[in-house]
Design a protein around this motif. Structure first.
Motif, mmCIF file in Angstrom:
data_model
loop_
_atom_site.group_PDB
_atom_site.id
_atom_site.type_symbol
_atom_site.label_atom_id
_atom_site.label_comp_id
_atom_site.label_asym_id
_atom_site.label_seq_id
_atom_site.Cartn_x
_atom_site.Cartn_y
_atom_site.Cartn_z
ATOM 1 N N GLY A 1 0.849 -1.177 0.000
ATOM 2 C CA GLY A 1 0.000 0.000 0.000
ATOM 3 C C GLY A 1 0.886 1.229 0.000
ATOM 4 O O GLY A 1 2.111 1.122 -0.123
ATOM 5 N N GLU A 2 0.277 2.370 0.121
ATOM 6 C CA GLU A 2 1.073 3.600 0.213
ATOM 7 C C GLU A 2 0.313 4.631 1.034
ATOM 8 O O GLU A 2 -0.910 4.586 1.146
ATOM 9 C CB GLU A 2 1.434 4.131 -1.184
ATOM 10 C CG GLU A 2 0.260 4.265 -2.137
ATOM 11 C CD GLU A 2 -0.283 5.685 -2.246
ATOM 12 O OE1 GLU A 2 0.033 6.527 -1.386
ATOM 13 O OE2 GLU A 2 -1.062 5.915 -3.183
ATOM 14 N N GLU A 3 1.044 5.557 1.614
ATOM 15 C CA GLU A 3 0.438 6.598 2.448
ATOM 16 C C GLU A 3 0.777 7.983 1.924
ATOM 17 O O GLU A 3 0.772 8.956 2.654
ATOM 18 C CB GLU A 3 0.883 6.443 3.905
ATOM 19 C CG GLU A 3 2.366 6.331 4.102
ATOM 20 C CD GLU A 3 2.755 6.069 5.552
ATOM 21 O OE1 GLU A 3 1.931 6.341 6.445
ATOM 22 O OE2 GLU A 3 3.887 5.615 5.801
ATOM 23 N N GLY B 1 5.607 7.025 0.244
ATOM 24 C CA GLY B 1 5.510 6.264 1.485
ATOM 25 C C GLY B 1 4.963 4.872 1.236
ATOM 26 O O GLY B 1 3.831 4.556 1.614
ATOM 27 N N ALA B 2 5.779 4.029 0.597
ATOM 28 C CA ALA B 2 5.367 2.650 0.330
ATOM 29 C C ALA B 2 5.304 1.875 1.636
ATOM 30 O O ALA B 2 6.190 1.985 2.480
ATOM 31 C CB ALA B 2 6.339 1.986 -0.634
ATOM 32 N N ILE B 3 4.255 1.105 1.803
ATOM 33 C CA ILE B 3 4.073 0.315 3.020
ATOM 34 C C ILE B 3 3.812 -1.146 2.656
ATOM 35 O O ILE B 3 3.467 -1.459 1.511
ATOM 36 C CB ILE B 3 2.895 0.832 3.870
ATOM 37 C CG1 ILE B 3 1.574 0.701 3.085
ATOM 38 C CG2 ILE B 3 3.132 2.265 4.301
ATOM 39 C CD1 ILE B 3 0.322 0.932 3.900
ATOM 40 N N GLN B 4 3.985 -2.010 3.612
ATOM 41 C CA GLN B 4 3.572 -3.392 3.425
ATOM 42 C C GLN B 4 3.090 -3.949 4.757
ATOM 43 O O GLN B 4 3.464 -3.457 5.822
ATOM 44 C CB GLN B 4 4.694 -4.254 2.858
ATOM 45 C CG GLN B 4 5.928 -4.384 3.710
ATOM 46 C CD GLN B 4 6.939 -5.347 3.101
ATOM 47 O OE1 GLN B 4 6.655 -6.521 2.925
ATOM 48 N NE2 GLN B 4 8.112 -4.839 2.773
ATOM 49 N N CYS B 5 2.240 -4.952 4.675
ATOM 50 C CA CYS B 5 1.752 -5.645 5.865
ATOM 51 C C CYS B 5 2.470 -6.984 5.943
ATOM 52 O O CYS B 5 2.583 -7.693 4.933
ATOM 53 C CB CYS B 5 0.247 -5.858 5.765
ATOM 54 S SG CYS B 5 -0.450 -6.829 7.125
ATOM 55 N N VAL B 6 2.984 -7.309 7.124
ATOM 56 C CA VAL B 6 3.713 -8.565 7.314
ATOM 57 C C VAL B 6 3.101 -9.358 8.461
ATOM 58 O O VAL B 6 2.487 -8.798 9.368
ATOM 59 C CB VAL B 6 5.213 -8.317 7.599
ATOM 60 C CG1 VAL B 6 5.899 -7.708 6.390
ATOM 61 C CG2 VAL B 6 5.407 -7.423 8.827
ATOM 62 N N ILE B 7 3.290 -10.669 8.396
ATOM 63 C CA ILE B 7 2.804 -11.569 9.440
ATOM 64 C C ILE B 7 3.938 -12.501 9.840
ATOM 65 O O ILE B 7 4.756 -12.880 8.994
ATOM 66 C CB ILE B 7 1.572 -12.370 8.957
ATOM 67 C CG1 ILE B 7 0.993 -13.237 10.089
ATOM 68 C CG2 ILE B 7 1.902 -13.218 7.732
ATOM 69 C CD1 ILE B 7 -0.347 -13.873 9.735
ATOM 70 N N ALA C 1 -5.411 1.858 -2.460
ATOM 71 C CA ALA C 1 -5.165 2.599 -3.699
ATOM 72 C C ALA C 1 -6.247 3.640 -3.944
ATOM 73 O O ALA C 1 -5.974 4.740 -4.438
ATOM 74 C CB ALA C 1 -5.083 1.629 -4.881
ATOM 75 N N GLY C 2 -7.492 3.310 -3.585
ATOM 76 C CA GLY C 2 -8.589 4.248 -3.783
ATOM 77 C C GLY C 2 -8.671 5.322 -2.722
ATOM 78 O O GLY C 2 -9.219 6.400 -2.954
#
Length: 352
Positions: free
Chosen positions: A172-174, A262-268, A296-297
Motif C-alpha cells: 500500500g502507500e500513504e 511512502g510505500a508500506i507493506q503488511c507482514v505476518i 489505492a482508492g
C-alpha cells in the motif's frame, strides 16, 4: 421384449449419468475462490478461533490506520468470525523498529504489523531497499504499476528468501513524503545546516546529507517534543501523518518536495501463520488483495482533503515546481544504493 430392453437401457443411462455427477447438458461451473468457497460453506467459520494482534504506529484516522481497519473488517468477514484482528493503533506496542525487533526475535505478543517498505533494510532486505530510494516513483500510478505487477510478489517474498520469520501480505502507500520545519523555508537552499530528524536508515541519512542538512536520529514517539524543544529543526512524513500527529502545531512549514513515496507493506510472523488453517491462510491473502485495492482508492483523496485542511488552518505550504534540483542533490545516495541491483532497479523505473 423391446419395451423391456428400452426400459433397461434407459435405466442404465440414468445410472451412468448419476455416476458422472449429473446431466451431460448441465453447464460446467467454475470453482469459486478458495476463501469465498470456504466461507460460504462454513468451513472457515468452523475452524479454530484465532486472534491476531496487528501493530500500527499511527492513529486510526490516518491512511494507514484506515487501511488496517479495512483489513480487519475483510478478514473477519471472510473468515466467518474464526479470525479476529486486534489492531493496536498509535504506537502503543512500540515504534516500527521495536515491533520488528520483537517479531523477528520470536515474540508471540505481536502477530502482524504495517511497516514502511524500507523498515526491513536494516535486516538485510536489499530488494525492499530499492523502494525507499529518493525520486524512484514519478507519481502514484508508477507505484501502483509496481504494486500490481509480478515484481511486487518477488519483493513481498524477500523475508522468506532471507530466512526471516516473516512473510509479506500486501502493499500500500500513504502518500509522498515531504519535509516540514519549525522555521519558514522557501526552497532546498533553506535546508542547509538544519537538523532534520531521520530514522536509523542509511538511505535517509544519505539523502538528508545530500540536501545539505544534518541527519539526526530521533524515535518517532519523541519527534513532537524534539521539534518543540529544538532538538531537531524539521522532519519528513506523508501529509496525512503530519497532520494526524499534530506536527503542524510545532513545525507549521511544509514543503512539497515529494522525495519518496511512502510505500508500506503488511507482514505476518511465521508463528502466527502456522496457527492458521490453509483455508484461513487463504482468507488472509484474499483480505490482503482487497485491502491493497482499498488503499489505492483511499490514499490520494484522503491526502488532498488533509492538505486543504492544513492550508485552511494556516499551514505554510510551499509547492516545488522543479524537483530535478532535489533529485540531483540526492544523486550520490541514489547511485550508491542501486548499483548492486541496477537491473532490478531499472525494472521498477520502467514500470512508469
Amino acid at each position: 421384449m423391446k419395451k423391456m430392453l428400452s426400459a433397461l437401457l434407459a435405466s442404465l443411462m440414468l445410472l451412468s449419468l448419476a455416476g458422472c455427477g449429473g446431466s451431460s447438458s448441465a453447464p460446467a461451473q467454475s470453482s469459486p475462490a478458495p476463501a469465498q468457497s470456504a466461507a460460504a460453506s462454513g468451513d472457515v467459520s468452523s475452524d479454530p478461533k484465532v486472534t491476531l494482534v496487528y501493530a500500527e504506529v499511527n492513529p486510526a484516522d490516518t491512511i494507514v490506520g484506515q487501511t488496517a481497519a479495512h483489513f480487519k473488517e475483510r478478514v473477519e468477514e471472510l473468515s466467518g468470525g474464526s479470525i479476529t484482528i486486534d489492531v493496536q493503533y498509535s504506537g502503543v506496542l512500540g515504534s516500527e523498529n521495536d515491533v520488528l525487533d520483537a517479531m523477528l526475535g520470536g515474540s508471540t505478543s505481536i502477530d502482524m504489523s504495517r511497516i514502511s517498505a524500507f523498515a526491513l533494510n536494516s535486516y538485510g532486505a536489499q530488494k525492499s531497499m530499492l523502494l525507499s530510494i529518493p525520486f524512484t516513483f514519478e507519481n502514484r500510478q508508477h507505484f501502483w504499476n509496481f504494486a500490481n505487477s509480478d515484481l511486487a510478489a518477488e519483493f513481498l517474498n524477500e523475508p522468506q528468501e532471507l530466512g526471516l520469520p516473516l512473510r509479506g501480505i500486501f502493499y500500500g502507500e500513504e502518500g509522498f513524503r515531504h519535509f516540514f520545519t519549525v522555521d519558514p523555508i522557501s526552497g532546498i537552499e533553506d535546508l542547509a545546516g538544519m537538523k532534520l530528524r531521520v530514522s536509523n536508515d542509511p538511505i535517509m541519512n544519505g539523502m538528508v546529507q545530500g540536501l545539505g542538512a544534518a541527519p539526526t536520529v530521533v524515535s518517532f514517539g519523541e519527534l513532537y517534543s524534539a521539534l518543540q524543544t529544538g532538538v531537531v529543526d524539521g522532519a519528513e512524513q506523508p501529509i496525512a501523518n503530519y497532520k494526524s500527529n499534530a506536527f503542524n502545531e510545532v513545525a507549521n512549514n511544509l514543503i512539497l518536495d515529494g522525495h519518496t513515496l511512502g510505500a508500506i507493506q503488511c507482514v505476518i510472523t511465521d508463528n502466527a501463520w502456522a496457527k492458521l488453517t490453509p483455508a484461513q491462510q487463504e482468507v488472509i491473502m484474499q483480505a490482503g488483495r482487497d485491502t491493497q485495492e482499498f488503499n489505492a482508492g483511499l490514499s490520494e483523496s484522503a491526502e488532498n482533503m488533509v492538505l486543504d485542511e492544513l492550508k485552511a488552518a494556516g499551514c505554510n505550504v510551499v509547492e516545488v515546481a522543479d524537483k530535478s534540483v532535489w533529485a540531483d542533490a540526492c544523486k550520490t545516495v541514489i547511485e550508491e544504493n542501486t548499483k548492486s541491483q541496477a537491473e532490478l532497479y531499472q525494472k521498477i523505473l520502467d514500470l512508469k
